[in-house]
Each structure stands twice: as C-alpha cells, then as structure tokens.
Design a protein around this motif. Structure first.
Motif, PDB file in Angstrom:
ATOM      1  N   ALA A   1     -44.413  17.859 -48.088  1.00  0.00           N
ATOM      2  CA  ALA A   1     -43.634  16.887 -47.320  1.00  0.00           C
ATOM      3  C   ALA A   1     -43.180  17.490 -45.986  1.00  0.00           C
ATOM      4  O   ALA A   1     -43.186  16.795 -44.958  1.00  0.00           O
ATOM      5  CB  ALA A   1     -42.426  16.420 -48.139  1.00  0.00           C
ATOM      6  N   LEU A   2     -42.784  18.752 -45.986  1.00  0.00           N
ATOM      7  CA  LEU A   2     -42.360  19.402 -44.748  1.00  0.00           C
ATOM      8  C   LEU A   2     -43.497  19.413 -43.727  1.00  0.00           C
ATOM      9  O   LEU A   2     -43.281  19.123 -42.552  1.00  0.00           O
ATOM     10  CB  LEU A   2     -41.873  20.831 -45.024  1.00  0.00           C
ATOM     11  CG  LEU A   2     -41.480  21.643 -43.796  1.00  0.00           C
ATOM     12  CD1 LEU A   2     -40.322  20.972 -43.037  1.00  0.00           C
ATOM     13  CD2 LEU A   2     -41.112  23.056 -44.195  1.00  0.00           C
ATOM     14  N   GLN A   3     -44.693  19.729 -44.197  1.00  0.00           N
ATOM     15  CA  GLN A   3     -45.832  19.726 -43.271  1.00  0.00           C
ATOM     16  C   GLN A   3     -46.110  18.324 -42.738  1.00  0.00           C
ATOM     17  O   GLN A   3     -46.412  18.158 -41.548  1.00  0.00           O
ATOM     18  CB  GLN A   3     -47.068  20.308 -43.955  1.00  0.00           C
ATOM     19  CG  GLN A   3     -46.907  21.782 -44.347  1.00  0.00           C
ATOM     20  CD  GLN A   3     -46.387  22.650 -43.221  1.00  0.00           C
ATOM     21  OE1 GLN A   3     -46.897  22.618 -42.106  1.00  0.00           O
ATOM     22  NE2 GLN A   3     -45.353  23.424 -43.486  1.00  0.00           N
ATOM     23  N   LEU A   4     -45.992  17.324 -43.590  1.00  0.00           N
ATOM     24  CA  LEU A   4     -46.165  15.935 -43.132  1.00  0.00           C
ATOM     25  C   LEU A   4     -45.107  15.563 -42.099  1.00  0.00           C
ATOM     26  O   LEU A   4     -45.422  14.969 -41.054  1.00  0.00           O
ATOM     27  CB  LEU A   4     -46.081  14.966 -44.310  1.00  0.00           C
ATOM     28  CG  LEU A   4     -47.224  14.961 -45.301  1.00  0.00           C
ATOM     29  CD1 LEU A   4     -46.867  14.123 -46.526  1.00  0.00           C
ATOM     30  CD2 LEU A   4     -48.478  14.409 -44.637  1.00  0.00           C
ATOM     31  N   LEU A   5     -43.869  15.908 -42.370  1.00  0.00           N
ATOM     32  CA  LEU A   5     -42.778  15.561 -41.472  1.00  0.00           C
ATOM     33  C   LEU A   5     -42.936  16.274 -40.133  1.00  0.00           C
ATOM     34  O   LEU A   5     -42.813  15.658 -39.069  1.00  0.00           O
ATOM     35  CB  LEU A   5     -41.429  15.909 -42.118  1.00  0.00           C
ATOM     36  CG  LEU A   5     -40.182  15.635 -41.279  1.00  0.00           C
ATOM     37  CD1 LEU A   5     -40.090  14.162 -40.883  1.00  0.00           C
ATOM     38  CD2 LEU A   5     -38.937  16.056 -42.068  1.00  0.00           C
ATOM     39  N   LYS A   6     -43.229  17.566 -40.157  1.00  0.00           N
ATOM     40  CA  LYS A   6     -43.401  18.288 -38.902  1.00  0.00           C
ATOM     41  C   LYS A   6     -44.594  17.758 -38.116  1.00  0.00           C
ATOM     42  O   LYS A   6     -44.502  17.586 -36.890  1.00  0.00           O
ATOM     43  CB  LYS A   6     -43.569  19.792 -39.189  1.00  0.00           C
ATOM     44  CG  LYS A   6     -42.265  20.459 -39.584  1.00  0.00           C
ATOM     45  CD  LYS A   6     -42.468  21.925 -39.908  1.00  0.00           C
ATOM     46  CE  LYS A   6     -42.828  22.735 -38.674  1.00  0.00           C
ATOM     47  NZ  LYS A   6     -43.007  24.166 -38.993  1.00  0.00           N
TER      48      LYS A   6
ATOM     49  N   VAL B   1     -46.044   6.410 -48.216  1.00  0.00           N
ATOM     50  CA  VAL B   1     -45.549   7.784 -48.307  1.00  0.00           C
ATOM     51  C   VAL B   1     -44.726   7.966 -49.580  1.00  0.00           C
ATOM     52  O   VAL B   1     -44.895   8.948 -50.309  1.00  0.00           O
ATOM     53  CB  VAL B   1     -44.701   8.139 -47.060  1.00  0.00           C
ATOM     54  CG1 VAL B   1     -43.988   9.464 -47.245  1.00  0.00           C
ATOM     55  CG2 VAL B   1     -45.568   8.177 -45.819  1.00  0.00           C
ATOM     56  N   GLY B   2     -43.859   7.006 -49.869  1.00  0.00           N
ATOM     57  CA  GLY B   2     -43.016   7.110 -51.058  1.00  0.00           C
ATOM     58  C   GLY B   2     -43.812   7.168 -52.347  1.00  0.00           C
ATOM     59  O   GLY B   2     -43.523   7.974 -53.231  1.00  0.00           O
ATOM     60  N   LYS B   3     -44.807   6.318 -52.457  1.00  0.00           N
ATOM     61  CA  LYS B   3     -45.632   6.305 -53.681  1.00  0.00           C
ATOM     62  C   LYS B   3     -46.465   7.577 -53.797  1.00  0.00           C
ATOM     63  O   LYS B   3     -46.627   8.127 -54.894  1.00  0.00           O
ATOM     64  CB  LYS B   3     -46.542   5.078 -53.704  1.00  0.00           C
ATOM     65  CG  LYS B   3     -45.801   3.761 -53.742  1.00  0.00           C
ATOM     66  CD  LYS B   3     -45.212   3.490 -55.085  1.00  0.00           C
ATOM     67  CE  LYS B   3     -44.604   2.090 -55.085  1.00  0.00           C
ATOM     68  NZ  LYS B   3     -43.891   1.777 -56.275  1.00  0.00           N
TER      69      LYS B   3
END
Length: 173
Positions: free
Chosen positions: A163-168, A139-141
């Motif tokens: 990133a918000l969509q991934l986190l949610k 994820v970081g890379k």
C-alpha cells in the motif's frame, strides 16, 4: 531521548483504511511498534490510535470514525480512519519526498482522487464519481483480498508495504 511510539489499530481482518493508515504512519514514524488489538490499553502520550476505540480526537492522537456522529467531510462523505489521518498527517508524509512548492497541490489531488475513495468504500458510501468502490477491482477490495493470507501482523505489515508503494507512486504521478 528516544520516543517510544506505538501505532495501535484493531485486530482481525484489515481493510484499506487501516492498511493505508499504517503505511503512511510507519513511513513518517519508522521507529514504532505495531499493536493490533480490540482490548483497552493504557495509552501513552506518544501513541497513535486509529480505526479502533470509538474516539476522534486529534489532540489525543485518536483517529477512529466508527462512533455515532462520525466526522464527515464538508461534502457530507464520512471520513475513514485513513481520511482522518491524511487530514492531519498527509503533509508530513508528503514532506518526505515531495518538493515544498508542490505539496498542497499533491495533498489536495490525493485527498480528492484517492483518499476520498477509501473513505467512501470503508463507509459503504456511494457518491457520483466514486461508484466503483464496490467493484471487485477497487483499491479497497484489492487490499482486502490480502486477508486471504491471514490476518496476522506479518501479513498486515506486508500488505501495508504494498500500500505504501501504491500511495507514493500515486503521489508522484
């Protein structure tokens, strides 16, 4: 009375911890101004400073992890800015779309399986179970690869939207 809120982080290249930090904070506080700088600013009591400033003080709303004697988890893994913010704002974030009865379970799962990986990757800390933080598909890379489109505020915000969509999505699994 409307509260003026600034979300303040460092300028230049971004990383997963500042992107996910901003993604979460901008979701919690939709009325804000993003400030990306390394200059000292006159801070207001409503400002939230993350991943810059060399201070971790939740009372003052400062969430950096770069200082000597940086904050660490009980297991010894150093926090990233996102880890610190998740610790203090994660439940508020989850309260916007997760049923109350599931919040602690989801908070713990995301902390253990997602946030801790970002902490490890951002700090160059490799531990059992998180060996993939150096993998080109971590994820970081992947988040860092968006720097190829420029480190301007528009690209930062666009990357944070992803990133918000991934986190949610991860929270809803």
């Amino acid at each position: 009375m409307e509260i003026f809120l600034r979300l303040i982080t460092h300028s230049s290249s971004f990383h997963a911890d500042d992107i996910f930090s901003y993604a979460m904070l901008s979701y919690i506080f939709p009325q804000h101004e993003l400030v990306r700088t390394r200059n000292n600013l006159d801070l207001d009591e409503h400002d939230i400073v993350f991943d810059v400033g060399m201070v971790y003080n939740p009372v003052e709303r400062k969430f950096d992890h770069h200082q000597k004697n940086n904050p660490k988890r009980e297991c010894g893994i150093p926090y990233s800015a996102f880890g610190l913010l998740w610790k203090h704002f994660g439940l508020t974030f989850l309260s916007k779309f997760i049923f109350q009865k599931h919040m602690m379970f989801v908070w713990n799962m995301i902390d253990e399986e997602f946030v801790k990986e970002i902490d490890c990757g951002d700090n160059g800390y490799i531990v059992e179970g998180f060996e993939n933080v150096t993998d080109k598909n971590s994820v970081g890379k992947l988040i860092g690869s968006f720097n190829a489109f420029g480190n301007n505020d528009d690209n930062f915000k666009n990357t944070a939207d992803i990133a918000l969509q991934l986190l949610k999505a991860r929270c809803l699994q």
